[in-house]
Design an enzyme around this catalytic site. Sequence first.
Site, PDB file in Angstrom:
ATOM      1  N   SER A 186      30.048  34.798  10.018  1.00 37.41           N
ATOM      2  CA  SER A 186      29.720  33.425  10.380  1.00 37.41           C
ATOM      3  C   SER A 186      31.016  32.618  10.525  1.00 37.41           C
ATOM      4  O   SER A 186      31.878  32.980  11.311  1.00 37.41           O
ATOM      5  CB  SER A 186      28.747  32.843   9.358  1.00 37.41           C
ATOM      6  N   ASP A 215      19.291  36.193  15.445  1.00 38.11           N
ATOM      7  CA  ASP A 215      20.032  35.198  14.671  1.00 38.11           C
ATOM      8  C   ASP A 215      19.678  33.795  15.163  1.00 38.11           C
ATOM      9  O   ASP A 215      20.001  33.437  16.292  1.00 38.11           O
ATOM     10  CB  ASP A 215      21.537  35.450  14.825  1.00 38.11           C
ATOM     11  N   HIS A 255      20.622  35.837  10.500  1.00 39.50           N
ATOM     12  CA  HIS A 255      21.907  35.325  10.019  1.00 39.50           C
ATOM     13  C   HIS A 255      22.127  35.733   8.563  1.00 39.50           C
ATOM     14  O   HIS A 255      22.289  34.893   7.671  1.00 39.50           O
ATOM     15  CB  HIS A 255      21.991  33.811  10.195  1.00 39.50           C
TER      16      HIS A 255
END
Length: 288
Positions: A114, A240, A268
């Site tokens: 991320s 995601d 995610h």
Amino acid sequence: MARAQANGLELEYDTFGDPDNPPLVLVMGLGAQMITWEDGFCELLAARGFFVVRYDNRDVGLSTWLDHLPAPDLAALAAGDLATAPYLLSDLADDAVGLFDALGIARAHVVGASMGGMIVQQLAIDHPDRLLSVTSIMSTTGDPAVGQAEPWALGLLARPPASTREQALADSVDGYRRLGSPGYPDDEAFLLAKATLHYDRARHPVGTLRHAAAVVASGDRTSRLQDVRLPALVIHGDADPLINVSGGKATAEAIPDAELLVIPGMGHNLPHAVWPTVVSAIGRLTGQ
């Protein structure tokens, strides 16, 4: 766990595996503590032959909190006033290099998730001589045309901080469930245990805001990534909701000769079922 002096800060870190093995440094994302890289995942990497280091970024977990800095004005940032960001992704990348120095690491494989993926991309741009390879997971290039979140997912991040422990845990469980992997759902007991562990270790919502400001203010890395000449792997889930898979595809297109691995059903997070796939891909990239 231990602390290292790095870039004028104290960074909390710990390690797995033999220090004589090639170092692999794990970089976590926005507001996320290093324990988001679960012990079992780190142990799999260590068993693959890496000396694994995970750490808390500045302003999160048990690393230095920069509360002498103002809370960012996200509205001003959105309007283009980038000077209101207290620091940038390049500063977070410099922190990683400071950790390398503190631990005596000349060059390392780096893996980021991320915002951590954005940090390792920045490392590849700013400090390529300190890297052996770069793996960017569920991340994006900073190009606003790709990697866009579902509106409801952004709404989860924009929720005001909970005023009670009970509400904070409930919000975390809800966020984990909704942002996680529809192909690999976690049970409620696991999510509550995870939320409790993270809450009780450290909670610092304003640090998360400063992380968000760093992401927004750091801009688009696409053109600079085209100059990266390192072994590179990009991993993304096709489900995601926070950073659309187009962000991963754009990252792989930007870095010359980067490998792209899209994992069906992954959202995610890094569900346990995909750990062997991810570790094997990192092993292939690094020849480990």
